[in-house]
Design a protein around this motif. Structure first.
Motif, PDB file in Angstrom:
ATOM      1  N   UNK B 136      -4.096 -13.078   3.944  1.00 21.96           N
ATOM      2  CA  UNK B 136      -3.346 -12.939   5.196  1.00 21.96           C
ATOM      3  C   UNK B 136      -1.991 -12.288   4.930  1.00 21.96           C
ATOM      4  N   UNK B 137      -1.277 -12.804   3.934  1.00 16.38           N
ATOM      5  CA  UNK B 137       0.057 -12.270   3.642  1.00 16.38           C
ATOM      6  C   UNK B 137      -0.005 -10.806   3.210  1.00 16.38           C
ATOM      7  N   UNK B 138      -0.982 -10.459   2.377  1.00 10.61           N
ATOM      8  CA  UNK B 138      -1.137  -9.057   1.965  1.00 10.61           C
ATOM      9  C   UNK B 138      -1.374  -8.173   3.191  1.00 10.61           C
ATOM     10  N   UNK B 139      -2.196  -8.660   4.113  1.00  7.59           N
ATOM     11  CA  UNK B 139      -2.476  -7.870   5.314  1.00  7.59           C
ATOM     12  C   UNK B 139      -1.241  -7.746   6.201  1.00  7.59           C
ATOM     13  N   UNK B 147      -1.584  -9.124  -4.713  1.00 10.94           N
ATOM     14  CA  UNK B 147      -2.962  -8.839  -5.126  1.00 10.94           C
ATOM     15  C   UNK B 147      -3.251  -9.478  -6.476  1.00 10.94           C
ATOM     16  N   UNK B 148      -2.277  -9.371  -7.401  1.00 16.72           N
ATOM     17  CA  UNK B 148      -2.465  -9.956  -8.733  1.00 16.72           C
ATOM     18  C   UNK B 148      -2.766 -11.450  -8.655  1.00 16.72           C
ATOM     19  N   UNK B 149      -2.079 -12.114  -7.715  1.00 16.61           N
ATOM     20  CA  UNK B 149      -2.310 -13.563  -7.592  1.00 16.61           C
ATOM     21  C   UNK B 149      -3.698 -13.860  -7.031  1.00 16.61           C
ATOM     22  N   UNK B 201      -8.075  -7.243  -1.301  1.00 17.88           N
ATOM     23  CA  UNK B 201      -6.851  -6.917  -2.037  1.00 17.88           C
ATOM     24  C   UNK B 201      -6.931  -5.509  -2.630  1.00 17.88           C
ATOM     25  N   UNK B 202      -8.075  -5.183  -3.229  1.00 18.51           N
ATOM     26  CA  UNK B 202      -8.273  -3.827  -3.775  1.00 18.51           C
ATOM     27  C   UNK B 202      -8.040  -2.766  -2.711  1.00 18.51           C
ATOM     28  N   UNK B 203      -8.576  -3.007  -1.551  1.00 24.18           N
ATOM     29  CA  UNK B 203      -8.499  -1.996  -0.492  1.00 24.18           C
ATOM     30  C   UNK B 203      -7.066  -1.796  -0.004  1.00 24.18           C
ATOM     31  N   UNK B 204      -6.343  -2.916   0.098  1.00 22.47           N
ATOM     32  CA  UNK B 204      -4.943  -2.791   0.527  1.00 22.47           C
ATOM     33  C   UNK B 204      -4.131  -2.075  -0.560  1.00 22.47           C
TER      34      UNK B 204
END
Lengths: 218, 218
Positions: B136-139, B147-149, B201-204
């Motif tokens: 959610x936060x990445x988005x 992403x690493x986390x 995560x990869x896509x973001x």
């Protein structure tokens, strides 16, 4: 310009069909590796999966390039977006075939399946192989009548999946925990394989008829 | 025209974040339902999954409409195509949360998990909940460091998944076949949940940096 685009769309369809033929071969070999305890066959499936993954990546890039360069609308646009989704399902079906093969490899030289559940998994194997075959044919011919046969085999896979639970839980045979784990995972892989076949069939039906079919797809 | 498009892209990002918050809530409730044997909570997760499915369908239609009407190229195009893929992963994560809840419901009033594997699944639950939160936060923020986390928690989920097999197969405790089946499937659901988080995560990361990261995505 239009001719180039038509040629590109045709090439896209051919690549999806080629990808589907690889999936067909993968699930068929994986099932035989499982039922016959064939290590070499299992290793082939596992080694060949990267080819399916590579086609998916290449196909996806071409879809995005097509969207950028040709700016398709209406039905053309729908075809390209649908191709993106179908390739994702095919890639997943390849993974599931690889998972089946991996169980066969892990248990070698033993067979993963106790002999009394072999007939059940032979049926799952045959249903899954038919799903894969028909997915290829649907992609090649866009004959939407075949979709019904895919739904039927998927229903059968669901029933067989339910039967795997009855066998491990309610049957008279007593399995080792390892056998219960393997039967549970293999049943799940086959069940998911059928789901992806149905998803592809839905998408082709939608593309051809413009309608959501009775199964509520795509 | 450009302003409308920018507004549409922003709305798309907000909808993905909203979908992700529902997934977060689903996996968190599903895990609590499982660990605490809470029937009402399990039923809520199962009943609410259709909301996630509905957002996916609506979001996908809007992506296709955007492609048709705005004919985006370059980065804009990549954003729309990525949104299509992320929504598919979020939908699947919602399904997996529903599957966890369904196991909890099926076993009620018993708890599905024998008490000695509860700590293992509590860790899986916590890792999966963190994955969902960070997705959610990445988005929302496109902070690619998160992403690493997500990758770290996915690695942890893989290790915990492996540990479920050690428990059912090599441990001293003896479980019923039903318990072995449930542990096997639940482990698989959590493991797949992590995979989808990584895929998002990869896509973001790809969207923000244009690079495939070290994990080989997207």
């Amino acid at each position: 310009m239009r001719d180039i685009f038509t040629a590109e769309l045709t090439a896209l369809g051919e690549d999806l069909a080629a990808m589907s033929r690889l999936v067909e071969s993968a699930i068929s070999s994986a099932g035989r590796a499982l039922l016959e305890g064939d290590l070499a066959l299992a290793e082939n499936v596992i080694a060949d999966d990267h080819t399916i993954d590579a086609i998916e990546r290449e196909l996806d890039e071409r879809c995005v390039a097509l969207l950028a360069q040709q700016q398709p609308v209406a039905r053309d646009l729908r075809i390209v977006v649908t191709a993106l989704r179908i390739s994702a399902s095919l890639e997943r079906m390849g993974d599931l075939a690889r998972h089946v093969a991996a169980v066969a490899r892990l248990r070698y030289p033993e067979k993963a399946l106790p002999s009394d559940v072999e007939p059940l998994f032979r049926q799952m194997h045959e249903s899954a192989a038919r799903v894969a075959e028909r997915v290829t044919t649907v992609l090649e011919t866009r004959d939407v009548h075949l979709a019904e046969e895919i739904y039927r085999d998927d229903d059968l896979l669901d029933q067989l999946h339910a039967a795997t639970f009855q066998t491990t839980l309610g049957g008279e045979a007593v399995y080792t925990p390892q056998q219960v784990v393997d039967i549970t995972l293999l049943g799940r892989y086959y069940e998911r394989f059928g789901d992806h076949g149905v998803s592809i069939a839905h998408r082709v039906v939608y593309l051809v008829t413009g309608d959501l079919d009775e199964h509520g797809g795509p």
